[in-house]
Design an enzyme around this catalytic site. Structure first.
Site, PDB file in Angstrom:
ATOM      1  N   LYS A   1     -13.638  25.133 -47.470  1.00  0.00           N
ATOM      2  CA  LYS A   1     -14.886  24.763 -48.171  1.00  0.00           C
ATOM      3  C   LYS A   1     -16.074  25.576 -47.637  1.00  0.00           C
ATOM      4  CE  LYS A   1     -17.239  21.103 -46.593  1.00  0.00           C
ATOM      5  NZ  LYS A   1     -18.645  21.185 -46.211  1.00  0.00           N
ATOM      6  N   ASN A   2     -16.208  25.636 -46.313  1.00  0.00           N
ATOM      7  CA  ASN A   2     -17.404  26.268 -45.743  1.00  0.00           C
ATOM      8  C   ASN A   2     -17.388  27.791 -45.827  1.00  0.00           C
ATOM      9  OD1 ASN A   2     -18.413  23.777 -45.275  1.00  0.00           O
ATOM     10  ND2 ASN A   2     -18.065  23.778 -43.054  1.00  0.00           N
TER      11      ASN A   2
ATOM     12  N   ARG B   1     -26.471  19.839 -49.262  1.00  0.00           N
ATOM     13  CA  ARG B   1     -27.433  20.701 -48.561  1.00  0.00           C
ATOM     14  C   ARG B   1     -27.086  22.179 -48.663  1.00  0.00           C
ATOM     15  NH1 ARG B   1     -30.341  18.659 -44.722  1.00  0.00           N
ATOM     16  NH2 ARG B   1     -30.479  20.723 -43.828  1.00  0.00           N
TER      17      ARG B   1
ATOM     18  N   CYS C   1     -30.333  14.292 -43.313  1.00  0.00           N
ATOM     19  CA  CYS C   1     -28.873  14.306 -43.401  1.00  0.00           C
ATOM     20  C   CYS C   1     -28.337  13.291 -42.395  1.00  0.00           C
ATOM     21  CB  CYS C   1     -28.389  15.713 -43.059  1.00  0.00           C
ATOM     22  SG  CYS C   1     -26.612  15.874 -42.920  1.00  0.00           S
TER      23      CYS C   1
ATOM     24  N   ARG D   1     -31.357  18.732 -39.355  1.00  0.00           N
ATOM     25  CA  ARG D   1     -30.904  19.954 -40.022  1.00  0.00           C
ATOM     26  C   ARG D   1     -32.027  20.700 -40.755  1.00  0.00           C
ATOM     27  NH1 ARG D   1     -25.184  18.948 -42.723  1.00  0.00           N
ATOM     28  NH2 ARG D   1     -25.054  21.193 -42.392  1.00  0.00           N
TER      29      ARG D   1
ATOM     30  N   ILE E   1     -34.392  23.961 -42.007  1.00  0.00           N
ATOM     31  CA  ILE E   1     -34.013  25.299 -42.502  1.00  0.00           C
ATOM     32  C   ILE E   1     -35.068  26.341 -42.109  1.00  0.00           C
ATOM     33  CG2 ILE E   1     -32.555  24.538 -44.435  1.00  0.00           C
ATOM     34  CD1 ILE E   1     -35.104  25.339 -46.208  1.00  0.00           C
TER      35      ILE E   1
ATOM     36  N   LEU F   1     -35.259  28.414 -39.764  1.00  0.00           N
ATOM     37  CA  LEU F   1     -34.777  29.747 -39.367  1.00  0.00           C
ATOM     38  C   LEU F   1     -34.400  30.593 -40.582  1.00  0.00           C
ATOM     39  CD1 LEU F   1     -32.658  28.630 -36.263  1.00  0.00           C
ATOM     40  CD2 LEU F   1     -34.961  29.610 -36.269  1.00  0.00           C
TER      41      LEU F   1
ATOM     42  N   ASP G   1     -17.453  20.273 -36.121  1.00  0.00           N
ATOM     43  CA  ASP G   1     -16.762  19.699 -37.285  1.00  0.00           C
ATOM     44  C   ASP G   1     -15.401  19.097 -36.926  1.00  0.00           C
ATOM     45  OD1 ASP G   1     -18.894  20.414 -38.814  1.00  0.00           O
ATOM     46  OD2 ASP G   1     -17.935  22.133 -39.779  1.00  0.00           O
TER      47      ASP G   1
ATOM     48  N   LEU H   1     -24.501  20.143 -31.089  1.00  0.00           N
ATOM     49  CA  LEU H   1     -25.106  20.794 -32.253  1.00  0.00           C
ATOM     50  C   LEU H   1     -25.981  19.877 -33.097  1.00  0.00           C
ATOM     51  CD1 LEU H   1     -22.822  22.986 -31.575  1.00  0.00           C
ATOM     52  CD2 LEU H   1     -23.490  23.783 -33.815  1.00  0.00           C
TER      53      LEU H   1
ATOM     54  N   ARG I   1     -15.836  15.234 -50.774  1.00  0.00           N
ATOM     55  CA  ARG I   1     -16.676  16.440 -50.774  1.00  0.00           C
ATOM     56  C   ARG I   1     -15.987  17.602 -50.069  1.00  0.00           C
ATOM     57  NH1 ARG I   1     -22.625  15.558 -48.857  1.00  0.00           N
ATOM     58  NH2 ARG I   1     -22.362  17.798 -49.037  1.00  0.00           N
TER      59      ARG I   1
HETATM   60  C1  EPZ Z   1     -22.631  24.693 -41.129  1.00  0.00           C
HETATM   61  O1  EPZ Z   1     -23.816  23.968 -41.367  1.00  0.00           O
HETATM   62  C2  EPZ Z   1     -21.502  23.889 -41.740  1.00  0.00           C
HETATM   63  N1  EPZ Z   1     -21.759  23.735 -43.167  1.00  0.00           N
HETATM   64  C3  EPZ Z   1     -21.393  22.539 -41.061  1.00  0.00           C
HETATM   65  O2  EPZ Z   1     -20.257  21.867 -41.583  1.00  0.00           O
HETATM   66  C4  EPZ Z   1     -21.186  22.755 -39.555  1.00  0.00           C
HETATM   67  O3  EPZ Z   1     -21.198  21.509 -38.899  1.00  0.00           O
HETATM   68  C5  EPZ Z   1     -22.313  23.637 -38.983  1.00  0.00           C
HETATM   69  O4  EPZ Z   1     -22.391  24.888 -39.737  1.00  0.00           O
HETATM   70  C6  EPZ Z   1     -22.117  23.995 -37.526  1.00  0.00           C
HETATM   71  O5  EPZ Z   1     -20.901  24.648 -37.356  1.00  0.00           O
HETATM   72  C7  EPZ Z   1     -21.428  24.702 -44.006  1.00  0.00           C
HETATM   73  O6  EPZ Z   1     -20.913  25.752 -43.627  1.00  0.00           O
HETATM   74  C8  EPZ Z   1     -21.662  24.454 -45.451  1.00  0.00           C
HETATM   75  P1  EPZ Z   1     -26.199  25.520 -38.629  1.00  0.00           P
HETATM   76  P2  EPZ Z   1     -25.248  24.662 -41.159  1.00  0.00           P
HETATM   77  O7  EPZ Z   1     -27.335  26.117 -39.351  1.00  0.00           O
HETATM   78  O8  EPZ Z   1     -25.156  26.071 -41.564  1.00  0.00           O
HETATM   79  C9  EPZ Z   1     -30.039  24.067 -36.167  1.00  0.00           C
HETATM   80  C10 EPZ Z   1     -19.044  20.053 -42.486  1.00  0.00           C
HETATM   81  O9  EPZ Z   1     -18.704  18.945 -42.018  1.00  0.00           O
HETATM   82  N2  EPZ Z   1     -30.844  24.790 -37.165  1.00  0.00           N
HETATM   83  O10 EPZ Z   1     -25.252  26.436 -37.941  1.00  0.00           O
HETATM   84  O11 EPZ Z   1     -26.256  23.800 -41.817  1.00  0.00           O
HETATM   85  C11 EPZ Z   1     -29.331  22.860 -36.774  1.00  0.00           C
HETATM   86  O12 EPZ Z   1     -30.169  21.730 -36.844  1.00  0.00           O
HETATM   87  C12 EPZ Z   1     -20.442  20.608 -42.262  1.00  0.00           C
HETATM   88  O13 EPZ Z   1     -18.289  20.753 -43.177  1.00  0.00           O
HETATM   89  C13 EPZ Z   1     -32.210  24.876 -37.005  1.00  0.00           C
HETATM   90  O14 EPZ Z   1     -32.780  24.356 -36.049  1.00  0.00           O
HETATM   91  O15 EPZ Z   1     -25.385  24.541 -39.589  1.00  0.00           O
HETATM   92  C14 EPZ Z   1     -28.165  22.683 -35.824  1.00  0.00           C
HETATM   93  O16 EPZ Z   1     -28.567  21.983 -34.691  1.00  0.00           O
HETATM   94  C15 EPZ Z   1     -21.379  19.628 -41.657  1.00  0.00           C
HETATM   95  N3  EPZ Z   1     -32.943  25.545 -37.956  1.00  0.00           N
HETATM   96  C16 EPZ Z   1     -27.823  24.125 -35.435  1.00  0.00           C
HETATM   97  O17 EPZ Z   1     -28.973  24.895 -35.754  1.00  0.00           O
HETATM   98  C17 EPZ Z   1     -32.354  26.154 -39.024  1.00  0.00           C
HETATM   99  O18 EPZ Z   1     -33.071  26.752 -39.841  1.00  0.00           O
HETATM  100  C18 EPZ Z   1     -26.625  24.709 -36.172  1.00  0.00           C
HETATM  101  O19 EPZ Z   1     -26.766  24.490 -37.570  1.00  0.00           O
HETATM  102  C19 EPZ Z   1     -30.962  26.060 -39.175  1.00  0.00           C
HETATM  103  C20 EPZ Z   1     -30.223  25.381 -38.224  1.00  0.00           C
END
Ligand code: EPZ
Length: 423
Positions: free
Chosen positions: A22-23, A92, A116, A121, A123, A125, A308, A330, A400
């Site tokens: 999925k991801n 999201r 969430c 979470r 965005i 960055l 995950d 995380l 999902r």
């Molecule tokens: C991806 O989410 C995955 N989703 C998540 O899987 C997974 O848990 C996560 O990566 C971590 O591996 C998809 O790929 C669709 P991140 P993502 O940006 O991209 C912080 C599942 O169960 N952060 O790597 O949203 C954030 O809060 C899902 O399948 C910022 O601070 O995760 C977190 O602490 C749930 N600012 C860390 O970075 C930002 O702009 C990592 O989040 C972006 C992120």
């Protein structure tokens, strides 16, 4: 609303085929926006999130022909650049259209995802990276309004403060059509990122550093891409979840159509708990443990132990002999499964972002509530060994991201059925 009813205590055996990830599929689908030619994607998992993103493409004006694991997508007809709240609120990951829409059309509006269940979470960055490439970004009425500079996005050097999977993906897609060279420092290295880099490279984009924390992308200067057929990689989290199903029931099962290297961290932890493995090129067999030993886990970015898989490994730790410590680094709120596992008889204490899991001799079936995708699968795993009947409710979370979880588990010998909630 559907729920899963599980009668625990059955040993599992046999083989299970792992679906596409999925991801990995979500950014690949978003990347098709970078093309004005038809694209074919194969090995898509049959899960709701995939259908949601494909629906978003059709709402933007794209044409999607999706059946089973294959989608033919034609984004030459996109005539709207707005990802509406109704879709983003459901998922999201819709934010992944931000980079490609902006890069191809020079402007877009994408609803802000909001809160969430597993954490804030943000965005920020994603937005900072696009601003560094020259975009003007405003938040108005709950939407991100992004406008590229005259002549298109500009390649630049982007240093992420935190490793972000989605942020790296959005930046990669934007950089693919930007003018000049973009360097991403502290990029995510997940297999999903590698798949996206390889997809962009297959369309002729020059990318250096694939699979490392420094990516260098030569943009096409606004020229849309032409993608060959793209096959989605196996789902490492689904695979890890089935390994945990084998582990918690202390059974021997074989996973097929997997990429063992992507699951290394989960295999290592299960090995330290006493399980053994036979690893083939695209298959993994888990063999039972003599004694299930406790484990210490800290969730980190790939190639470390994935957040995950935290909930599923915790379910296995619940039946280990001894005390396990599980630290979530995380997401600040990714422990919603703890109180539900405790309803089944687990002995878990939470202190800050660490869970102390004292192994128990047995679990007892009960009604439990799914709270997010991976938490839900942990409850199903616990239900496989709980005495009596466990009903896992609110399984729309599971739908999902897991392709036919109950069908695959039932084929392995679990007593699990999907039922409709009586009104
Ligand atoms: C991806 O989410 C995955 N989703 C998540 O899987 C997974 O848990 C996560 O990566 C971590 O591996 C998809 O790929 C669709 P991140 P993502 O940006 O991209 C912080 C599942 O169960 N952060 O790597 O949203 C954030 O809060 C899902 O399948 C910022 O601070 O995760 C977190 O602490 C749930 N600012 C860390 O970075 C930002 O702009 C990592 O989040 C972006 C992120």
């Amino acid at each position: 609303m559907d729920y899963l009813q599980i009668n625990g205590g059955k040993k599992l055996s046999g083989r299970v085929t792992i679906s596409g990830a999925k991801n990995a599929a979500l950014p690949v689908i978003a990347a098709t926006i970078l093309s004005d030619k038809p694209v074919t994607l194969t090995n898509l998992p049959n899960v709701v999130d995939i259908r949601t993103l494909l629906k978003l493409l059709t709402m933007l004006g794209g044409k999607v022909d999706h059946e089973g694991t294959v989608a033919h997508i034609d984004n030459s007809t996109i005539n709207s650049h707005k990802a509406v709240y109704e879709i983003v609120a459901q998922m999201r990951a819709s934010i992944l259209v931000l980079g490609p829409l902006l890069a191809r059309f020079g402007e877009c509006e994408v609803s802000l995802p909001g809160g969430c269940a597993i954490g804030q979470r943000p965005i920020d960055l994603h937005l900072k990276a696009l601003e560094a490439m020259g975009a003007t970004i405003e938040i108005k009425g709950g939407y991100v309004h992004a406008i590229a500079p005259e002549g298109g996005l500009k390649g630049t050097k982007i240093i992420f403060d935190t490793i972000t999977v989605g942020g790296t993906e959005n930046t990669l897609m934007a950089a693919a059509l930007a003018n000049g060279t973009t360097t991403i420092i502290n990029a995510a290295k997940e297999p999903e990122i590698v798949q996206l880099c390889e997809m962009l490279a297959s369309a002729g984009v020059s990318i250096k550093g694939t699979g490392t924390s420094e990516l260098t992308i030569e943009g096409t200067g606004g020229v849309p891409l032409t993608f060959p057929e793209t096959r989605i990689i196996p789902d490492r989290i689904e695979a890890g979840t089935y390994l945990c199903a084998g582990a918690i029931t202390n059974s021997e099962i074989t996973l097929e159509a997997v990429e063992p290297e992507h699951i290394r961290a989960t295999i290592d932890k299960l090995e330290s708990m006493g399980f053994t493995f036979t690893i083939g090129e695209n298959s993994i067999t888990i063999h039972p443990a003599e004694v299930i030993k406790p484990v210490n886990i800290v969730t980190v970015e790939y190639p470390g132990f994935p957040t995950d898989m935290q909930a599923q490994l915790m379910a296995v730790a619940v039946v280990a002999e001894g005390e396990s410590l599980i630290e979530e680094r995380l997401f600040e709120n990714r422990f919603m499964h703890v109180s539900e596992l405790n309803r089944l008889g687990a002995d878990i204490w939470l202190k800050g972002n660490t869970a102390a899991v004292k192994g128990v001799d047995r679990l007892y079936g009960a009604d439990v509530m799914a709270t997010d995708l991976r938490a839900s699968s942990a409850l199903v795993l616990a239900g496989l060994v709980a005495e009596g009947t466990t009903n896992v409710r609110r399984i729309y979370h599971l739908d999902r991201g897991y392709d036919d979880l109950e069908g695959k588990l039932a084929a392995l010998g679990a007593d699990i059925v999907r039922k409709k909630e009586q009104k």
